[in-house]
Design a protein around this motif. Sequence first.
Motif, PDB file in Angstrom:
ATOM      1  N   GLU A 355       0.831  -1.209   0.000  1.00  0.00           N
ATOM      2  CA  GLU A 355       0.000   0.000   0.000  1.00  0.00           C
ATOM      3  C   GLU A 355       0.862   1.254   0.000  1.00  0.00           C
ATOM      4  OE1 GLU A 355      -3.893   1.762   2.321  1.00  0.00           O
ATOM      5  OE2 GLU A 355      -2.325   0.855   3.544  1.00  0.00           O
ATOM      6  N   ASN A 356       1.909   1.274   0.815  1.00  0.00           N
ATOM      7  CA  ASN A 356       2.741   2.474   0.903  1.00  0.00           C
ATOM      8  C   ASN A 356       3.521   2.725  -0.386  1.00  0.00           C
ATOM      9  OD1 ASN A 356       2.921   3.916   3.753  1.00  0.00           O
ATOM     10  ND2 ASN A 356       2.454   1.779   4.112  1.00  0.00           N
ATOM     11  N   MET A 357       3.963   1.665  -1.047  1.00  0.00           N
ATOM     12  CA  MET A 357       4.596   1.834  -2.352  1.00  0.00           C
ATOM     13  C   MET A 357       3.614   2.430  -3.364  1.00  0.00           C
ATOM     14  SD  MET A 357       6.830  -1.641  -2.949  1.00  0.00           S
ATOM     15  CE  MET A 357       7.030  -1.246  -4.695  1.00  0.00           C
ATOM     16  N   SER A 358       2.377   1.937  -3.321  1.00  0.00           N
ATOM     17  CA  SER A 358       1.358   2.425  -4.251  1.00  0.00           C
ATOM     18  C   SER A 358       1.072   3.902  -4.026  1.00  0.00           C
ATOM     19  CB  SER A 358       0.078   1.605  -4.081  1.00  0.00           C
ATOM     20  OG  SER A 358       0.277   0.252  -4.406  1.00  0.00           O
ATOM     21  N   ILE A 359       0.971   4.299  -2.765  1.00  0.00           N
ATOM     22  CA  ILE A 359       0.669   5.697  -2.437  1.00  0.00           C
ATOM     23  C   ILE A 359       1.843   6.600  -2.808  1.00  0.00           C
ATOM     24  CG2 ILE A 359       0.252   7.302  -0.536  1.00  0.00           C
ATOM     25  CD1 ILE A 359      -1.341   5.036   0.819  1.00  0.00           C
ATOM     26  N   SER A 365      13.283   0.182  -3.577  1.00  0.00           N
ATOM     27  CA  SER A 365      14.696   0.537  -3.392  1.00  0.00           C
ATOM     28  C   SER A 365      14.849   2.005  -3.017  1.00  0.00           C
ATOM     29  CB  SER A 365      15.499   0.240  -4.664  1.00  0.00           C
ATOM     30  OG  SER A 365      15.023   1.017  -5.746  1.00  0.00           O
ATOM     31  N   GLU A 366      14.053   2.864  -3.639  1.00  0.00           N
ATOM     32  CA  GLU A 366      14.135   4.293  -3.348  1.00  0.00           C
ATOM     33  C   GLU A 366      13.589   4.608  -1.952  1.00  0.00           C
ATOM     34  OE1 GLU A 366      12.484   8.562  -5.150  1.00  0.00           O
ATOM     35  OE2 GLU A 366      12.523   6.767  -6.421  1.00  0.00           O
ATOM     36  N   ARG A 371      17.692   5.261   4.144  1.00  0.00           N
ATOM     37  CA  ARG A 371      17.873   4.692   5.489  1.00  0.00           C
ATOM     38  C   ARG A 371      19.080   3.756   5.533  1.00  0.00           C
ATOM     39  NH1 ARG A 371      15.660   8.421   7.977  1.00  0.00           N
ATOM     40  NH2 ARG A 371      16.462   7.227   9.747  1.00  0.00           N
ATOM     41  N   ILE A 372      19.268   2.986   4.459  1.00  0.00           N
ATOM     42  CA  ILE A 372      20.415   2.073   4.393  1.00  0.00           C
ATOM     43  C   ILE A 372      21.714   2.870   4.374  1.00  0.00           C
ATOM     44  CG2 ILE A 372      21.577   0.367   2.938  1.00  0.00           C
ATOM     45  CD1 ILE A 372      18.778  -0.567   2.044  1.00  0.00           C
TER      46      ILE A 372
END
Length: 462
Positions: A355-359, A365-366, A371-372
């Motif tokens: 859901e968060n990727m869709s929003i 990866s982005e 954070r990485i």
Amino acid sequence: MGQQEIFKREAFKAYDIRGRVPDELNEEVAYRIGRGFVELFAARRVVVGRDIRLSSESLTKALVRGLTDMGCDVVDIGLCGTEMIYFSTFHLGVDGGIMVTASHNPMDYNGMKLVGKGARPISGDSGLRALEDLVVTGSFSTELAEKNTRGNVEDYDIMSEYTQHLLTYVDVANIKPLKVVVNAGNGCAGPTIDALEKVLPIEFIKIHHEPDGTFPHGIPNPLLVENRAATSAAIRENGADFGIAWDGDFDRCFLFDEQGEFIEGYYIVGFLAEAFLRRYAGAKIIHDPRLTWNTIEMVNEAGGVPILCKTGHAFIKERMRKEDAVYGGEMSAHHYFRDFAYCDSGMIPWLLVLENMSIAGKPLSELVAARIERFPVSGEINRTVSDGKQILAKIEELFVVDGAVVDRTDGLSIEFSTWRFNVRISNTEPLLRLNVESRGDIIVMEEKTRELLTVIESYKMV
């Protein structure tokens, strides 16, 4: 105890039951576990389920016989994941649940995970030791039920109710038609994916999908680097948006980005914490002590309250209840949810990520790259040792210097201005587990990791 022990104790661990079949765990042991569960917890109705391992069906039958011989009714949900036992226990309002599984352990292993009312964990300090005593000594005090009062067995299909609950954590209308690789490892996750496929606008690319207790592609354990190649390759070959792999009983999920790169579970903790804090302003988030800086920073920036807790599902669940925390996460890919009776799930996390990727309209990866880069980590490094306590003492002697911040919540954590580490003795194996992280400097992290490993290798004596 006053009685001779006639069974081994090796299968009874800190949090669950796991052992080799048939030497440490067999049908007679399973039967006694059923009897003991009723006696200790006054259970009148219990949910039972099993994974796909070749020994699981016979062990489950023996377990059910032990429960019903004591007059306990059984709700048998059949082949399932561990979290489906958790869900069924709190959703159906029964007295407990038992999952027959060895998850990612070797082929000749099996085991059981037990919960009481409300899906509260049953572990070493909440009844498992007493159950162990009953099983290995046979010192039952409660008589078997009379034939006409034996418990009944009800076969129950929980899948629809369970998947409906999973979908309450997301708004399906927000989810875009992405392409997702799913690798069940021939464990039990496949049927749940098939059920969710009917309601999600997702193209699932399924590999190692069918439940198969012979595990033709190896034991389902995505933490092993060699087990990740199939998922990564399928993502690249199909141009997928991301990928998911599960362990055998799917209480953990592991994520891969659109390039097929494995994402450390540590970064997913902060990602999910941030998602929940958008819904529940100021909420409390529980995290383990192995890797902490990324989670603490993300929770603080999102207006939440980060709370440190000892590693292990029983400790996390207890602390979440005490604090009324909305979410808890461990870097080992165990994720816990208040609305899931504070239990861990391997399905809810990837739904939230989806859901968060869709929003966001951004690739995974982005979403995690910054954070990485900000907090590079070593990943958990395990070493077999003969005397973990001696090595911990030596590390403390060498690394506790002026300016160091020491924490003993779980093992030994030492923090400096630019890097920190945690080293702890495994609760279940003769292993020392090391995790190192730094503030934006991968060279420092790698140097300190090598330095610590040199100390461990020098004193491990195995």
